[in-house]
Scaffold this active site. Structure first.
Site, short mmCIF file in Angstrom:
data_model
loop_
_atom_site.label_atom_id
_atom_site.label_comp_id
_atom_site.label_asym_id
_atom_site.label_seq_id
_atom_site.Cartn_x
_atom_site.Cartn_y
_atom_site.Cartn_z
N HIS A 78 -38.37 110.35 0.77
CA HIS A 78 -37.97 111.82 0.30
C HIS A 78 -37.93 111.94 -1.09
CE1 HIS A 78 -34.05 110.40 -1.25
NE2 HIS A 78 -34.10 109.52 -0.71
N1 UDP Z 1 -29.38 107.04 6.16
C1 UDP Z 1 -28.90 107.44 7.39
N2 UDP Z 1 -29.68 108.05 7.86
C2 UDP Z 1 -31.20 108.54 7.79
C3 UDP Z 1 -31.66 107.83 6.67
C4 UDP Z 1 -30.74 107.24 5.71
O1 UDP Z 1 -27.85 107.45 7.49
O2 UDP Z 1 -31.91 109.09 8.49
C5 UDP Z 1 -28.61 106.44 4.90
C6 UDP Z 1 -29.04 105.02 4.63
O3 UDP Z 1 -28.38 104.15 5.36
C7 UDP Z 1 -28.34 104.96 3.15
C8 UDP Z 1 -28.27 106.34 2.71
O4 UDP Z 1 -28.50 107.17 3.89
O5 UDP Z 1 -26.75 104.50 3.30
C9 UDP Z 1 -29.30 106.49 1.75
O6 UDP Z 1 -29.72 107.87 1.51
P1 UDP Z 1 -31.05 108.40 0.74
O7 UDP Z 1 -32.13 107.46 1.23
O8 UDP Z 1 -30.94 109.80 1.15
O9 UDP Z 1 -30.72 108.52 -0.81
P2 UDP Z 1 -31.00 107.61 -2.01
O10 UDP Z 1 -30.07 106.14 -1.48
O11 UDP Z 1 -32.41 107.32 -2.08
O12 UDP Z 1 -30.43 108.07 -3.22
#
Ligand code: UDP
Length: 357
Positions: free
Chosen positions: A203
């Site tokens: 994403h």
């Molecule tokens: N996550 C979730 N469902 C999904 C994808 C990710 O619950 O379909 C959770 C994942 O376990 C983690 C968090 O969302 O705890 C990560 O979020 P994201 O990848 O959006 O953000 P980033 O960590 O890259 O800022």
């Protein structure tokens, strides 16, 4: 003490799950949800599943450029802080909500506490990197997840106090991964068997907003030679749809498209995957914690220890490198990184100490 917590997107709801309930045992917490992520599947389900207290304020600020969104948040949070008069403002991670909450508080001379401080990818093209650096330099208390973060802040000579607390996401993983791993329904829904599929998420703006990069991402996914579950972040879904490539993925036999999943369903898939393929920050750590080797679709990461231990490989959007990394066996050793599952308690203790200071 009265604490205003500003959160707004999916990973922040996960992080707040490690802190808010503990914080409320001794303090008065008011949660402000900026609205950055507002769909039920990116927001409401996390509050329910992870028992995060319901936000007291909903700002409904989403969309627009990063600059516009941050400006709208600042304009809304300023008056809210004047009304609430908190002793402290608590922010997490590296989003627009983080920097807006931090800056509005600093302007009002309210102490800022930043959880997950000190992380650096050293890639200033990432909006998240700008948010991290700015928030760290306006925070009074910087709570870091790792020694690396500690060293980053020493090098930058930040003005605030720095405390190593460990990673609050590890607390949540420790609490929920064992139960999620035993859940079979999400695997059945996706049509995959334990240990016999790749879980993929993507994403980051740098990967999905530029059509050339997005096409390279699609080509990697199409080239994977085993079942691949792809819960689509709305931003990615919209970009794929606009480029006309969503059907191509939907028609590929090995690709199992899914909507964004709740934490439990996602964690069931993560803990049972053979490999994780991702550009997420949080997912890299969660994979490490679950003992699932990770292949990261970026050329930098702030979670450098996962690379150093050999459990994570940076491949950017290089298809051959990704395919090779997906077949590489993990090392025998997996040392404990990012704490022991009690970071939330240390966050609360550090905030308590502010009162005494
Ligand atoms: N996550 C979730 N469902 C999904 C994808 C990710 O619950 O379909 C959770 C994942 O376990 C983690 C968090 O969302 O705890 C990560 O979020 P994201 O990848 O959006 O953000 P980033 O960590 O890259 O800022």
């Amino acid at each position: 003490m009265k604490i205003v917590t500003v959160i707004g997107n999916r990973p922040q709801f996960v992080k707040a799950a490690a802190v808010s309930r503990l914080l409320r045992e001794a303090h008065d917490e008011v949660i402000v949800h900026t609205g950055q992520h507002h769909d039920d599947e990116l927001s409401a389900i996390f509050f329910e599943e992870l028992q995060v207290p319901r936000p007291e304020h909903q700002l409904h600020i989403a969309g627009g450029t990063n600059t516009e969104q941050t400006a709208r948040m600042l304009a809304a949070i300023g008056p809210l802080l004047a009304d609430e008069e908190p002793d402290v403002v608590l922010v997490y991670g590296d989003t627009n909500s983080t920097v807006a909450g931090g800056l509005a508080a600093a302007q009002a001379q309210i102490p800022v506490v930043h959880v997950e401080a000190g992380m650096r990818s050293f890639d200033r093209r990432m909006p998240e990197e700008l948010n991290r650096v700015l928030t760290d330099h306006l925070s009074d208390l910087l709570l870091v997840p790792s020694e690396t973060a500690l060293r980053n802040l020493e090098r930058e000579a930040v003005a605030g106090e720095v405390v190593l607390v460990g990673d609050v996401m590890v607390d949540v993983s420790m609490m929920f991964q064992p139960r999620a791993k035993a859940e079979t329904r999400p695997l059945r829904d996706a049509g995959v068997e334990p240990g016999a599929f790749v879980l993929c998420t993507a994403h980051r703006a740098g990967n999905v907003d530029d059509p050339d990069r997005l096409r390279r991402l699609v080509d990697i996914i199409l080239a994977v030679d085993e079942p691949l579950v792809l819960p689509l972040h709305p931003r990615t879904g919209a970009r794929l749809d606009a480029a006309g490539w969503l059907d191509e993925l939907a028609e590929a036999e090995h690709v199992r498209l899914a909507p964004p999943l709740g934490y439990m369903a996602f964690t069931a898939l993560l803990t049972n995957a053979r490999r994780v393929l991702t550009d997420s920050g949080g997912v890299q750590k969660e994979a490490y914690f679950a003992g699932v080797p990770c292949v990261t679709l970026r050329d930098t990461t702030e979670w450098v220890e996962t690379i150093e231990t050999g459990w994570n490989v940076l491949v950017d959007l290089d298809r051959e490198a990704a395919l090779t990394a997906l077949q590489t066996a993990p090392p025998a050793e997996r040392p404990q990184l990012y704490g022991d599952g009690h970071a939330g308690e240390r966050v609360v203790a550090a905030i308590d100490a502010l009162r005494r200071a």
